[in-house]
Design a protein around this motif. Structure first.
Motif, PDB file in Angstrom:
ATOM      1  N   SER A 123      11.268   6.907  -1.521  1.00 22.75           N
ATOM      2  CA  SER A 123      10.526   7.497  -2.652  1.00 22.75           C
ATOM      3  C   SER A 123      10.087   6.245  -3.395  1.00 22.75           C
ATOM      4  O   SER A 123      10.413   5.175  -3.245  1.00 22.75           O
ATOM      5  CB  SER A 123      11.485   8.160  -3.507  1.00 22.75           C
ATOM      6  N   ASP A 124       8.905   6.928  -4.273  1.00 22.76           N
ATOM      7  CA  ASP A 124       8.442   5.655  -4.772  1.00 22.76           C
ATOM      8  C   ASP A 124       7.516   6.325  -6.085  1.00 22.76           C
ATOM      9  O   ASP A 124       7.515   7.489  -6.359  1.00 22.76           O
ATOM     10  CB  ASP A 124       7.086   4.977  -3.954  1.00 22.76           C
ATOM     11  N   ASP A 148       2.605   7.840  -0.492  1.00 26.71           N
ATOM     12  CA  ASP A 148       4.004   7.818  -0.410  1.00 26.71           C
ATOM     13  C   ASP A 148       4.252   6.780   0.787  1.00 26.71           C
ATOM     14  O   ASP A 148       3.691   6.431   1.800  1.00 26.71           O
ATOM     15  CB  ASP A 148       4.340   9.160   0.356  1.00 26.71           C
TER      16      ASP A 148
END
Length: 205
Positions: free
Chosen positions: A48-49, A55
């Motif tokens: 995740s970011d 992504d």
């Protein structure tokens, strides 16, 4: 799929624990203080970011691992896990971010159950992940900050004899790192949160 595997192992632990209430005849002094295992791991990140419009994708990796377990008594033990994995990193439909090696030594406190030749266990602990061997891919350079994370664990030992046993182990690590491309003024947070599935053989001494 990952949640199903972890939930199945936890359900099995409750079943074994219920059976162990009737089967457990081991005395407090009748146990091996040390165990060592060799496992083959599948490390499956859940990336995740906080990067707007992109992504991060982190590849699954397979690697060998050694761990050492010390028993304070027949039920309570501490396990130190040592292994390293290489992961390819990229932005989906974007830049190739090369690869990075992770070294996440992890220390878990465990509780072991006993039922016949089966010994299920659960554990929780802490890890410190070091990033090294970075290849920045399409970028000039990229920096990953070392980070502290937490670990949950469930597993099962099966005795082959008094000395040797087989092991199935599942861990979930909760960790994220600050990633800074060369020339950037701000870093981005990237969650890794890998599910680690291991199978191997161990020895008591």
């Amino acid at each position: 799929m990952k949640k199903l595997i972890f939930s199945t192992i936890l359900a099995c632990l409750f079943v074994f624990n219920a059976q162990a209430q009737d089967d457990n005849t081991m005395s407090n002094d009748d146990f091996s203080k040390w165990q060592i295992r060799f496992r083959v791991l599948s490390v499956i990140p859940s990336p995740s970011d906080d990067i707007v419009g992109a992504d991060v994708d982190i590849s699954t990796s397979f690697a060998p691992e050694f761990d050492f377990t010390y028993f304070f008594n027949k039920n309570i033990a501490a396990e130190l896990i040592l292994g390293t994995t290489k992961h390819e990193v990229e932005l989906e439909d974007g830049a190739d971010l090369g690869h990075v090696w992770l070294l996440p030594p992890t220390l878990n406190l465990q509780y072991h159950f006993y039922t016949g030749d089966f010994k299920p266990y659960v554990g929780a602990g802490i890890n410190y992940t070091i990033f090294y061997g970075v290849d920045a891919g399409d970028l000039d350079d990229i920096d990953y900050d070392s980070t502290v994370g937490f670990s949950l664990q469930a597993g099962l030992d099966y005795n082959l004899n008094e000395k040797w046993f087989l092991n199935l182990d599942v861990k979930k690590l909760f960790l994220e790192t600050d990633v800074t491309p060369k020339g950037a003024t701000e870093s981005s947070k990237v969650g890794i949160d890998p599910l680690i599935i291991g199978f191997g053989v161990g020895m008591k001494f």
